[in-house]
Structure formats: structure tokens, C-alpha cells
Design an enzyme around this catalytic site. Structure first.
Site, short mmCIF file in Angstrom:
data_model
loop_
_atom_site.label_atom_id
_atom_site.label_comp_id
_atom_site.label_asym_id
_atom_site.label_seq_id
_atom_site.Cartn_x
_atom_site.Cartn_y
_atom_site.Cartn_z
N ASP A 25 0.74 -1.19 0.20
CA ASP A 25 -0.18 0.04 0.02
C ASP A 25 0.88 1.28 0.05
OD1 ASP A 25 -1.92 1.53 -0.08
OD2 ASP A 25 -3.07 0.79 1.65
C1 BGC Z 1 -4.91 3.20 -0.02
C2 BGC Z 1 -5.18 2.47 -1.09
C3 BGC Z 1 -4.97 3.21 -2.59
C4 BGC Z 1 -3.54 3.69 -2.56
C5 BGC Z 1 -3.26 4.41 -3.83
C6 BGC Z 1 -3.72 4.17 -0.22
O1 BGC Z 1 -4.07 5.23 0.78
O2 BGC Z 1 -4.99 2.54 1.31
O3 BGC Z 1 -6.26 1.46 -1.09
O4 BGC Z 1 -4.94 2.03 -3.73
O5 BGC Z 1 -3.55 4.57 -1.42
O6 BGC Z 1 -4.05 5.73 -4.11
#
Ligand code: BGC
Length: 691
Positions: A249
Site C-alpha cells: 500500500d
Molecule cells: C489506499 C489504497 C490506494 C492507494 C493508492 C492508499 O492510501 O489505502 O487503497 O490504492 O492509497 O491511491
């Protein structure tokens, strides 16, 4: 002849999924050759994103033109392509309320197509973290409090989307609170992990061949998920046979260099910080990790590029984005997702001739969901007010804002109050300095401590209901408690965050152009103590076998509205439950008849209960469901296929799912608390026998 409906048609749902049917042996050979030919610097480049901020909405990762390795172009998300304007679909929790896997496949197909049209090749969706508690800020982004339901919807979405792009179910695993997501440890036993929190991930990986998986920010039993060898290697690769890549993530999802790579994290996103040249070289030179670990991660990162022939993927023309076809899917999903919770005196559907009052600031607000990573903007959003005006005529709908004088409401037959939640009350929590500096209007979501509506919304309902004749509340947002105002209104329709076509869908349901068929994917409790303890600040959270309706049923609570509940404008009857044993499973069939006066659809739900089990089992668990559409008087036979695997529990001593000798009760009906037909089978050393 009675029509036959297959609850989950594997052939139809998985059609065109490019992740299925890969020649793994030949891809593995090619990857090995390629990796062998690469320098260390070239390998480094494959295991990290290339820049912190997206380029036209796309996060780039890896790629080497001279070696013919294409670049991953990743984009969120769960309710539409987050790159410029795109079709904003109802949020996943709403779509889960449709219990319509074929529709969810088409939603995935449409989002995948829009992502591909925008130049993306990896869709950072679906979110399939189990909704342990509806107070989670990202409740809207996931499907359900039930693992079977989540698995079926997630697999359908993935197979649809993977007609065009790779998907990345997230967040692996147990990311289910917002405020503490970077620090908290979800603690649980292996049984709870496999049986409740990972079972749907397994289905998405094994059955739908999800091309990648995003690791979670939080810890599992004290270890960050992004460096958790058991999660990323033992379970994902060794048990489930996953051959794709794991990306972290964003930003804080990668916590280390050697431990993360050794555990099985393959790509750091959005850019190389822990996986920078410097840190990678340092980890190799210190002996913490061998070059082989880098080659392994790079090979895994490259694998899908070759398997999917990434550079040859079709790029649909730009006009597919927000095309009439996709808007129609968004509208269909919104219509099918709305759940009629109360309809006293059969107030709904409303006759066309009515003049309506519509009340509340949300009536004309663009309320598509949170403003976190799944935020999607559409060129045109049909608000409730716009939808009702389009259906009833401009002059027949009067709008009263929240602060207006409501005394004129008595002049209208019916008042529709639009109330609920917005991105200010719930959503992914991304505090930034800018938001803090600019004040609360920009604050983004986070968890909800209480499931009650905010005070100003309760006050709105109180004032409007006191002044109006008949009252319909169209609720927006996710699960809220309604106990303190339910008696003051005639009808309640849960409309969720219904997407860019939501206003039209609302009008269709209110008038009966569409018969409500949505069912709750989440229990709505009477009081907070009917659900698992919920502490949004806890850094250690125990996860048990029982949550959602499993918890409610076990403790004998009477929730306000149970899991799977929803009313209709017509009536359905179930009869002729017939359970047949097959090689490794059962075929459950039941006749469904529309005994009412209008066409409509119902969701038939199959739960399995247990007795004489050697371990604690939930009172009953959802193991199948099917959506059946019928005209008045029409009958259909619904067929639900059940595998023995669906009856198993996770045995820690065996480290595997086990089918035990016990009695299995197949209960079928219209909600987790409305199960009119039942048949039991006993498994003994002689095999299964009906009892
Ligand atoms: C979120 C993810 C997301 C990523 C990219 C993160 O903060 O938890 O779900 O895909 O950001 O935007």
C-alpha cells in the site's frame, strides 16, 4: 416450463478473464531467462514505483524499453477509474446489496474498460477487507460483513475487470479500521484468519486469478502485513498458488527493505524509498539479503507483464469512458442496490400524479462517497432533486433546504427527506497539512465512533417529520442506527452512495418503475452493543470467529434490520426445497414464485447451520444466494451449487480446511432471520445421508 436460474454461473462470470488460462510453465521459463539476463540495476527498477505523484492519474512501476519490459500503470479504484472524469458507480457496499454477481461482473468490466481507455493496466481494486464493524471509515469501499458474500462479489468484479486490465484486491489483510491503520495490530488465531478474514481473498486469488494483491498498512499479530512471511509467502503463494505480484500500500505500506522483500513484498509503491538503490545495495552488502531475493521479487513483478502480454493489451477508444452503456450499468446497479427498510401503509410506490416536497441539503448535493483513494468524479451527477424533477416534472417537486421554514410541507402529500452521511463523517482518512490549515470542510472521513446519524441530520428528520404529512427518508451513506426516529417516518429507503445516476434510480424506486430488490450486506443494529466491541483508537484489536450477523445470532440479539433484509413492492413464496448430493458437493434447488401484483426480484439466501460439531461453529453462515426476477404469478427454480469446501472449518492442527462428521442444516429464505425451508444432512464415515 418453469425457468431455471443458476445462482453463480461460473462460465458466465469468469468469461474473458485474461488471468485464467495462462500457460504458466512457459511464462515461468521466459521470466527465468529474462531475469538471468538482467543486471542488478535493471532488477532494482522492476520492484518499485517510479514517481510519488501519479501521471494523469496513473502510478508507473518498473519497465525497461530496451529489454521489452512494459510499465505497470496503476490506478484506483473500487467505484470507478480515478483518472480524470469517469463513470462513478455506486460504492461497493451498495453494489453488494444487489446480491447480483452477474451485474457486479459487468461493473468490473466497465471499470476495467475505462481504466484501459485511460492508458492504465492495473486496477487497484476491489477492496475486499471484511466489514468487521460498519463504523470503519472505508465501509463503503468494501462489500460485506460476510466472507462468502464478499468472495462471490469480489470474484465477479475481478473476472469482469480482468477482461481488460489486471486487478489488485486489497488490502492483504485485515485492514478494517481507519484512524489507526498505520499502526494497529489485528490479532487472531489461524482459524479465524483463514475461515473469516482470508476466505474471500482465497476465492479471488484461486478462482478468479487476481493478477496482483496489495498488502495492508496494519499489522497482523504484531507483524506489519507488508513484511509478513506467513501472509505473503506461506498462505498466498504456497497454499493458494498465487503467481502474481504483491505491491505495497502507498508510502507507509513498505516498512523495511530486506525483511519486506524476504517476506514476499515484490513492489514498493508509489516509489522506491525502502527499495531505493542505496538501501537495496546496503541490504545486500550487509548480508541481510542475497541478490537472489531481488531477482525473485523482480521475476514476480515481471511475471504478469509476460503472462498478460501487457504491451499488447487492447486500448479501448476514449469514448467508452462515461459512455451511455456504462451510465446504464451505473443506473442499474443503483436501482438494484437500494434497500427498502420500512414501508408503513404501503406508502411506496408513489403515484406519478403526486406533488412532492424534497427536504435537506443533501437533496441536491454531489454525494458519491468519500474523498480518499476511491474518489471518482463524473461529468454529470444526477442528484436526488434532479432525478425526481426529471421523473415528476420541474413544477411538481419543491425543494426545502435544511434551514428553511418547513411549515409548507403540510401542503404536500408526501415529503422525501434526504438524510445521511458524507465524506466528512466517514471515509478513508488522509490527514494532510492543507486540510488541517483549511478547516473541517476539507477533512476526510475516518472512522465513525457511533452509528447514529449526525445531530444535524437527526434534527432535520425531526423537524421535517413533525411538519409533513407522509414521510419517506432516503438515506445516504452506509449503515446508520435509526431507532430514535424510525417511528416518526412512514418509509425508509437506504440509497447508499448511489453513484452518478443515483437520482434517476431513486425516482425509479419511489415511483415503482423499478421494484426494490436490494438486501442489506451489513447488519443494522438497534444499539452499539449488538455488534462486536468497536474502539477506533485501539492499537491491538482481537478478531474472533463471530462478527456481523454471526455475532448477533450467537448472542441472540434482535437487530433493527438483519443481514440480508429488504422489503419489496411484491411478495414471493418459496417451496420445494430439494437437496441433491453430488461428487464433492450439493445442488440445492428451490421454487420461487412471485405471488404479488407487480414484477420484481428477490434474493434467495442459503445458510448452513451445524450440530454435533467438534468445534464452535457460527449459528448459521451464508453459503449461497441467487437473484431471481419474476413477473406476477411467474415461478422459477433457483439452483445453488455448494461445494464440500463450503462446509469446512479451518482445523489448526491440520493447518487446513477440514470437513468433519457432523450434521449440516441447509436453511433457505429471504434474509438471515427469515428462513422458511430447511433440510439436514449428516456426514458419517459412510458418507452424507439426509436426516
Ligand atoms: C489506499 C489504497 C490506494 C492507494 C493508492 C492508499 O492510501 O489505502 O487503497 O490504492 O492509497 O491511491
Amino acid at each position: 416450463m418453469t425457468k431455471k436460474v443458476l445462482a453463480f454461473d461460473h462460465h458466465q462470470i469468469h468469461a474473458g478473464n485474461k488471468g485464467l488460462g495462462i500457460d504458466h510453465e512457459s511464462v515461468a521459463r521466459k521470466v527465468e531467462q529474462l531475469v538471468d539476463s538482467m543486471t542488478l540495476a535493471q532488477l532494482f527498477n522492476e520492484i518499485r514505483g517510479l514517481q510519488q505523484a501519479p501521471i494523469e492519474g496513473l502510478y508507473h512501476a518498473g519497465g525497461n524499453e530496451s529489454l521489452g519490459i512494459p510499465v505497470y500503470k496503476m490506478v484506483d479504484g473500487p467505484r470507478g477509474a480515478r483518472a480524470g472524469n469517469a463513470t462513478a458507480f455506486p460504492v461497493a457496499l451498495a453494489r453488494a446489496a444487489t446480491f447480483d454477481v452477474e451485474l457486479e461482473r459487468r461493473v468490473g468490466l466497465a471499470i476495467g474498460k475505462e481504466v484501459a481507455a485511460k492508458g492504465g493496466n492495473v486496477l487497484l481494486a476491489p477492496t475486499i477487507n471484511l466489514l468487521r464493524h460498519p463504523g470503519w471509515g472505508r465501509a463503503q469501499e468494501t462489500y460485506s460483513e460476510d466472507t462468502f458474500h464478499t468472495g462471490a462479489m469480489g470474484a465477479a468484479f475481478i473476472s469482469g475487470a480482468q477482461n481488460y486490465v489486471l486487478t489488485s484486491p486489497k488490502h492483504f489483510a485485515m485492514n478494517n479500521v481507519e484512524f489507526t491503520r498505520f499502526d494497529m495490530s489485528a490479532n487472531c488465531s489461524p482459524r479465524v484468519l483463514h475461515e473469516i478474514y482470508l476466505r474471500h481473498f482465497r476465492r479471488c486469488v484461486v478462482e478468479a486469478a487476481a493478477a496482483s494483491v496489495m498488502s495492508a498498512y496494519n499489522k497482523l499479530n504484531g507483524i506489519y502485513c507488508g513484511e509478513h512471511p506467513e501472509l505473503l509467502t506461506t498462505i498466498l503463494r504456497e497454499k493458494w498458488g498465487f503467481t502474481g505480484f504483491v505491491e505495497s500500500d502507498w508510502f507507509l505500506g513498505t516498512r523495511s527493505t530486506a525483511p519486506a522483500l524476504s517476506a514476499g513484498l515484490d513492489i514498493e509503491t508509489p516509489a522506491g524509498y525502502r527499495f531505493s538503490d542505496e538501501k537495496l545495495i546496503e541490504a545486500i552488502q550487509s548480508g541481510e539479503m542475497s541478490e537472489g531475493v531481488i531477482a525473485r521479487a523482480a521475476g514476480r513483478a515481471i511475471y504478469q507483464k509476460l503472462a498478460w502480454k501487457l504491451d499488447e493489451l487492447e486500448k479501448p477508444p476514449a469514448f467508452v469512458v462515461e459512455s451511455p452503456e456504462h451510465l446504464a450499468v451505473a443506473r442499474e446497479a443503483a436501482e438494484k442496490s437500494m434497500v427498502l427498510l420500512k414501508n408503513a401503509g404501503a406508502l411506496l410506490p408513489l403515484p406519478d400524479s403526486h406533488r412532492l416536497a424534497i427536504v435537506g441539503d443533501l437533496a441536491d448535493a454531489i454525494n458519491l462517497g468519500d474523498r480518499g483513494s476511491s474518489f471518482v468524479t463524473s461529468t454529470e451527477v444526477v442528484t436526488p432533486l434532479a432525478g425526481l424533477k426529471a421523473r415528476f416534472g420541474d413544477d411538481n417537486v419543491a425543494w426545502f433546504r435544511s434551514d428553511d421554514d418547513f411549515s409548507a410541507l403540510k401542503d404536500f402529500d408526501v415529503t422525501v427527506i434526504v438524510a445521511g452521511l458524507t465524506y466528512k463523517e466517514e471515509g478513508e482518512y488522509i490527514p494532510t497539512m492543507q486540510q488541517e490549515a483549511e478547516g473541517s470542510d476539507l477533512a476526510r472521513g475516518g472512522d465513525r465512533v457511533s452509528l447514529a446519524l449526525p445531530d444535524h441530520q437527526r434534527e432535520l428528520i425531526r423537524r421535517a417529520a413533525a411538519a409533513a404529512n407522509k414521510v419517506v427518508v432516503a438515506l445516504q451513506g452506509t449503515a446508520v442506527q435509526v431507532g430514535d426516529w424510525i417511528e416518526s417516518v412512514d418509509a425508509i429507503l437506504m440509497t447508499w452512495y448511489p453513484g452518478c445516476q443515483g437520482g434517476h434510480a431513486l425516482a425509479a424506486i419511489l415511483t415503482g418503475d423499478a421494484c426494490p430488490s436490494g438486501r442489506l450486506p451489513v447488519t443494522i443494529p438497534k444499539s452499539a452493543d449488538q455488534l462486536v466491541p468497536w474502539d477506533v483508537e485501539a492499537l491491538e484489536v482481537e478478531h474472533d470467529l463471530l462478527q456481523g450477523y454471526r455475532y448477533v445470532d450467537y448472542h441472540g440479539h434482535e437487530p433493527e434490520f438483519p443481514f440480508g433484509f429488504g422489503l419489496s413492492y411484491t411478495e414471493f413464496d418459496l417451496e420445494g426445497l430439494y437437496v441433491q448430493r453430488f461428487d464433492n458437493g450439493f445442488e440445492v434447488s428451490v421454487d420461487v414464485t412471485n405471488t404479488g401484483k407487480v414484477a420484481g426480484a428477490t434474493i434467495v439466501q442459503l445458510y448452513v447451520g451445524y450440530s454435533n460439531s467438534s468445534v464452535l461453529r457460527p449459528v448459521r453462515e451464508l453459503k449461497g444466494f441467487g437473484r431471481v426476477e419474476l413477473s406476477p404469478g411467474e415461478q422459477a427454480t433457483l439452483v445453488i451449487e455448494l461445494e464440500d469446501d463450503d462446509l469446512t472449518y479451518f482445523d489448526e492442527a491440520e493447518d487446513d480446511f477440514v470437513l468433519e462428521a457432523a450434521d449440516y442444516h441447509f436453511d433457505i429464505g429471504f434474509s438471515s432471520r427469515d428462513l422458511s425451508l430447511s433440510q439436514s444432512w449428516r456426514l458419517s464415515p459412510d458418507g452424507f445421508e439426509p436426516i
